[in-house]
Design an enzyme around this catalytic site. Structure first.
Site, PDB file in Angstrom:
ATOM      1  N   ASN A   1      -7.977  -2.308  10.568  1.00 28.60           N
ATOM      2  CA  ASN A   1      -6.675  -1.654  10.489  1.00 28.60           C
ATOM      3  C   ASN A   1      -5.926  -1.761  11.809  1.00 28.60           C
ATOM      4  OD1 ASN A   1      -8.776   0.204  11.217  1.00 28.60           O
ATOM      5  ND2 ASN A   1      -7.434   1.934  10.869  1.00 28.60           N
TER       6      ASN A   1
ATOM      7  N   GLU B   1      -2.622  -0.173  13.618  1.00 26.40           N
ATOM      8  CA  GLU B   1      -1.619   0.905  13.529  1.00 26.40           C
ATOM      9  C   GLU B   1      -0.408   0.607  14.413  1.00 26.40           C
ATOM     10  OE1 GLU B   1      -3.797   4.583  14.075  1.00 26.40           O
ATOM     11  OE2 GLU B   1      -4.759   4.316  12.115  1.00 26.40           O
TER      12      GLU B   1
ATOM     13  N   CYS C   1      -3.634  -1.545   6.675  1.00 24.02           N
ATOM     14  CA  CYS C   1      -5.055  -1.297   6.397  1.00 24.02           C
ATOM     15  C   CYS C   1      -5.889  -2.563   6.610  1.00 24.02           C
ATOM     16  CB  CYS C   1      -5.243  -0.880   4.949  1.00 24.02           C
ATOM     17  SG  CYS C   1      -4.584   0.726   4.520  1.00 24.02           S
TER      18      CYS C   1
ATOM     19  N   GLU D   1      -8.221  -3.834   4.714  1.00 31.06           N
ATOM     20  CA  GLU D   1      -8.426  -4.659   3.527  1.00 31.06           C
ATOM     21  C   GLU D   1      -7.280  -5.639   3.322  1.00 31.06           C
ATOM     22  OE1 GLU D   1      -8.695  -1.410   3.866  1.00 31.06           O
ATOM     23  OE2 GLU D   1     -10.221  -0.561   2.553  1.00 31.06           O
TER      24      GLU D   1
ATOM     25  N   CYS E   1      -7.786   2.410  -0.208  1.00 31.66           N
ATOM     26  CA  CYS E   1      -6.630   3.185  -0.662  1.00 31.66           C
ATOM     27  C   CYS E   1      -5.951   2.489  -1.844  1.00 31.66           C
ATOM     28  CB  CYS E   1      -5.647   3.398   0.481  1.00 31.66           C
ATOM     29  SG  CYS E   1      -4.610   1.963   0.833  1.00 31.66           S
TER      30      CYS E   1
ATOM     31  N   CYS F   1      -4.064  -0.830  -1.149  1.00 27.89           N
ATOM     32  CA  CYS F   1      -4.997  -1.955  -0.957  1.00 27.89           C
ATOM     33  C   CYS F   1      -5.557  -2.414  -2.300  1.00 27.89           C
ATOM     34  CB  CYS F   1      -6.128  -1.566  -0.016  1.00 27.89           C
ATOM     35  SG  CYS F   1      -5.586  -1.516   1.707  1.00 27.89           S
TER      36      CYS F   1
HETATM   37  N1  THU Z   1      -7.107   2.640   6.239  1.00 25.71           N
HETATM   38  C1  THU Z   1      -7.616   1.397   5.982  1.00 25.71           C
HETATM   39  O1  THU Z   1      -7.676   0.525   6.856  1.00 25.71           O
HETATM   40  N2  THU Z   1      -8.056   1.166   4.725  1.00 25.71           N
HETATM   41  C2  THU Z   1      -8.009   2.060   3.696  1.00 25.71           C
HETATM   42  O2  THU Z   1      -8.283   1.704   2.562  1.00 25.71           O
HETATM   43  C3  THU Z   1      -7.671   3.461   3.990  1.00 25.71           C
HETATM   44  C4  THU Z   1      -7.012   3.708   5.276  1.00 25.71           C
HETATM   45  C5  THU Z   1      -6.592   2.891   7.602  1.00 25.71           C
HETATM   46  C6  THU Z   1      -5.099   3.056   7.647  1.00 25.71           C
HETATM   47  C7  THU Z   1      -4.934   3.903   8.884  1.00 25.71           C
HETATM   48  O3  THU Z   1      -4.876   3.042  10.012  1.00 25.71           O
HETATM   49  C8  THU Z   1      -6.209   4.726   8.965  1.00 25.71           C
HETATM   50  O4  THU Z   1      -7.146   4.070   8.107  1.00 25.71           O
HETATM   51  C9  THU Z   1      -6.046   6.167   8.518  1.00 25.71           C
HETATM   52  O5  THU Z   1      -5.455   6.253   7.267  1.00 25.71           O
END
Ligand code: THU
Length: 160
Positions: free
Chosen positions: A62, A64, A73, A75, A112, A115
């Site tokens: 991920n 940000e 994310c 994925e 999520c 994704c």
């Molecule tokens: N996140 C992912 O990388 N994958 C997911 O399926 C759920 C959330 C990341 C997004 C964000 O940077 C952090 O986790 C908190 O939500």
């Protein structure tokens, strides 16, 4: 009205060692990718690793952003990277691992909704299922046999 029951079969592994060795390798790559996640805001790191038909492993984590919704994310970083580098290679398996700085994640962390939708696109495109394995930091690993198992009654190109 009639009721239709949808059944989803999932696998549950109690430990990392229980996974088949090819999946252990893939999950190790996801764990490794997680170490370089850029998650200064949520402090929640996710790593994803995709195994392609040609044996290549493509990873993502991920990323940000100070403008929060501009992040991405793990994925989707991984699947779009695979689609960019190997557009004609089928994806066989996906492993996902997550860590939080505020708690030890004892339960598997599922991908999520956004994704799931993005991943489904490629499962539909290749017309072959993608196995998904997801975990936290310790404890169980859940396996789904496909992306559609994670997103039943989905929107896809058949509606367009
Ligand atoms: N996140 C992912 O990388 N994958 C997911 O399926 C759920 C959330 C990341 C997004 C964000 O940077 C952090 O986790 C908190 O939500």
């Amino acid at each position: 009205m009639k009721n239709i029951e949808l059944k989803i079969n999932i696998g549950v592994y109690n430990t990392f060692e229980e996974l088949p060795s090819s999946v252990q390798k893939l999950m190790s790559k996801a764990i490794e990718a997680k170490q370089t996640a850029y998650a200064p805001y949520s402090k929640f790191s996710v790593g994803a690793a995709l195994l392609l038909e040609n044996g290549e492993i493509v990873t993502g984590n991920n990323q940000e952003n100070a403008a929060y919704p501009s992040g991405m994310c793990a994925e989707r970083v991984a699947i779009w990277s695979a689609a960019t580098q190997y557009p004609n290679q089928k994806i066989l398996k996906l492993a996902i691992s997550a860590s939080s700085s505020s708690q030890i994640l004892k339960e598997p962390v599922a991908p999520c909704g956004a994704c799931r939708q993005s991943l489904l696109e490629y499962e539909v495109k290749q017309n072959e299922k993608i196995e998904v394995y997801f975990t936290g930091e310790e404890g169980k690993i859940i396996k789904t046999h496909s992306i559609i198992d994670l997103l039943p009654i989905a929107f896809d190109k058949s509606f367009l």
